[in-house]
Design an enzyme around this catalytic site. Structure first.
Site, PDB file in Angstrom:
ATOM      1  N   LYS A  86       0.139 -34.026  12.463  1.00  0.00           N
ATOM      2  CA  LYS A  86       1.373 -34.644  11.963  1.00  0.00           C
ATOM      3  C   LYS A  86       2.592 -33.833  12.400  1.00  0.00           C
ATOM      4  O   LYS A  86       2.543 -32.603  12.470  1.00  0.00           O
ATOM      5  CB  LYS A  86       1.312 -34.735  10.433  1.00  0.00           C
ATOM      6  CG  LYS A  86       2.477 -35.503   9.802  1.00  0.00           C
ATOM      7  CD  LYS A  86       2.292 -35.617   8.291  1.00  0.00           C
ATOM      8  CE  LYS A  86       3.460 -36.341   7.623  1.00  0.00           C
ATOM      9  NZ  LYS A  86       3.270 -36.455   6.161  1.00  0.00           N
ATOM     10  N   SER A 161       3.795 -40.902   4.255  1.00  0.00           N
ATOM     11  CA  SER A 161       4.527 -40.530   5.454  1.00  0.00           C
ATOM     12  C   SER A 161       3.644 -40.156   6.640  1.00  0.00           C
ATOM     13  O   SER A 161       4.127 -40.018   7.770  1.00  0.00           O
ATOM     14  CB  SER A 161       5.459 -39.357   5.151  1.00  0.00           C
ATOM     15  OG  SER A 161       4.718 -38.209   4.753  1.00  0.00           O
ATOM     16  N   SER A 185       1.073 -39.435   0.660  1.00  0.00           N
ATOM     17  CA  SER A 185       1.393 -39.635   2.073  1.00  0.00           C
ATOM     18  C   SER A 185       0.202 -39.662   3.013  1.00  0.00           C
ATOM     19  O   SER A 185       0.340 -40.080   4.164  1.00  0.00           O
ATOM     20  CB  SER A 185       2.363 -38.546   2.550  1.00  0.00           C
ATOM     21  OG  SER A 185       3.645 -38.761   2.025  1.00  0.00           O
TER      22      SER A 185
END
Length: 456
Positions: A86, A161, A185
């Site tokens: 990420k 996210s 997330s």
């Protein structure tokens, strides 16, 4: 459960299978990495899961991994396996932009702890995956790098996210992705894209080198497709955990608690909830007990979560809000400006109340091994949609997405979303929560549930 309509090279391969292919000589690591890059080339222009890739570096890592194999050096099951990271997690000499214009050219001088551990075990860092700006949002479509789209329906949100990490695994571009989870997330996009999203207990995995959103809520976590893969990656990232062979738990001996959605929110799709509940009760019948009288608890837990996240997030970004507000995504800036009003005494009171609820839920796990509930109360919404009508009420998409996942960040408990079914052509996730530091038992149970789901 249906298969994702987008099928990359790794769509039907788990870590153990890939490891066997490498050691049998069916593939070299370089060939495996080339397959990953080819899948990204084929699909990612549509999906936008990846925001930064260094092909030359990925192939250099692969060549070195092949050289080690040739010398008889085997670093373990992750040796030669492509992994996506990420974009709020630092990677040495590989751009890490946090999904923000503020960091659009930032190249870290060292790896985050988790990346160091993966590299030490021979994993290949294939690239960086998209995130909501500063990981502050659950939709996956609010980033300086653009929206990440759902591989099941390109008009729908992927969730966030950790949007890019979930989509990279769902579409078979990589078998493993690392993400972060502050209010859901990892689990939110896992549910919306049909993969497993796992967050362990708070502080189980090092957050050193990970850009914070709210430091006492942030968790590092894993996106994969099988319980066995969670086990492999979790123990690689935290070698203090003892890895054991996964045996199916006797479902008759497991004590399960079902948390009704209406205990937490009235903003849910009734038909969706009924389908999820019916599926689980069909699989577990008499082994599951419905928990009642939790509404007041979850109202206070929600308030605590919001107060703590608002205060901690604003503390991190206050100078940027003051000096360069125009560089933020408008939606993120609005949230931060609202967060500015959180008072110090409210934050202190929320921290104290959190400790009370940690103790209360710890006591609850004296009676139950696992708590079950839907991961999400709604279906995937359209990209950029911010309100939805549910049961004749208009609710914010953000609030709905976070409602069932954020309590477990506040309490720091292990929580996982696993694919349960498809409905209206979209995947639906089941959320499982367990007692603090009980990750191994949770992984065993996930393995059992996956087996049961196949028979439902």
């Amino acid at each position: 459960m249906q298969f994702c309509p987008i099928q990359g090279f790794f769509s039907h391969l788990d870590i153990t299978e890939i490891a066997k292919l490498l050691r049998s000589g069916d593939f070299s690591v370089k060939e495996l990495v080339q397959h990953s890059l080819e899948s990204i080339d084929k699909w990612d222009q549509q999906l936008n899961a990846f925001c930064h890739i260094d092909r030359r570096y990925a192939l250099q890592q692969a060549e070195y991994a092949d050289q080690l194999f040739a010398q008889g050096i085997d670093l373990g099951l992750l040796h030669g396996i492509p992994v996506a990271i990420k974009d709020n997690i630092q990677t040495l000499n590989l751009k890490t932009s946090m999904g923000s214009q503020f960091f659009k050219d930032f190249v870290p001088s060292e790896d985050a702890d988790c990346v160091k551990k993966l590299k030490a075990l021979g994993a290949i860092i294939i690239g960086k995956t998209n995130t909501n700006e500063f990981a502050y949002g659950p939709t996956g479509d609010c980033s300086f790098n653009g929206a990440t789209k759902n591989p099941w329906d390109l008009t729908k949100i992927s969730g966030g996210s950790s949007c890019g990490s979930a989509v990279a695994v769902a579409a078979g571009m990589v078998p493993i992705a690392i993400g972060t989870d502050t209010g859901g997330s990892i689990r939110i996009p896992a549910s919306l894209t049909g993969v497993i999203g796992f967050k362990p207990s708070y502080s189980t995995l090092s957050m050193t080198g990970v850009y914070p959103l709210a430091k006492t809520l942030d968790h590092l976590g894993i996106l994969v497709k099988t319980a066995e893969d969670i086990d492999i990656v979790l123990n690689a990232l935290n070698n203090s955990l003892e890895r054991k062979n996964l045996n199916f738990l006797d479902k008759m001996s497991v004590k399960l608690g079902w948390i009704p959605v209406e205990s937490i929110t009235d903003g849910y799709e009734t038909s969706l909830y009924q389908k999820i509940q019916a599926s689980i009760f069909q699989g577990f019948s008499d082994q599951i007990h419905v928990l009642e009288n939790l509404s007041t608890d979850f109202i206070q837990i929600h308030q605590c979560f919001c107060t703590i996240q608002n205060s901690e997030a604003y503390a991190i970004h206050a100078e940027r809000v003051k000096n360069d507000p125009s560089l933020f995504q408008p939606e993120v800036l609005q949230r931060l400006l609202r967060s500015k009003d959180t008072k110090g005494w409210e934050y202190i009171n929320a921290l104290q109340l959190r400790e009370e609820y940690i103790q209360k839920f710890s006591a609850l796990f004296q009676s139950y091994d696992f708590l079950l509930m839907p991961t999400l109360p709604i279906y995937a919404t359209d990209l950029y949609q911010r309100e939805i009508t549910v049961s004749s009420r208009n609710i914010m998409v953000k609030d709905a997405l976070l409602s069932l996942t954020s309590p477990w960040n506040l309490l720091g408990l292990p929580a996982c979303s696993i694919p349960l079914m498809t409905d209206q052509g979209l995947p639906i996730g089941l959320q499982i929560i367990c007692a603090n530091n009980n990750e191994n038992q949770l992984i065993h149970f996930i393995s059992s549930v996956q087996s049961i789901i196949k028979k439902i």
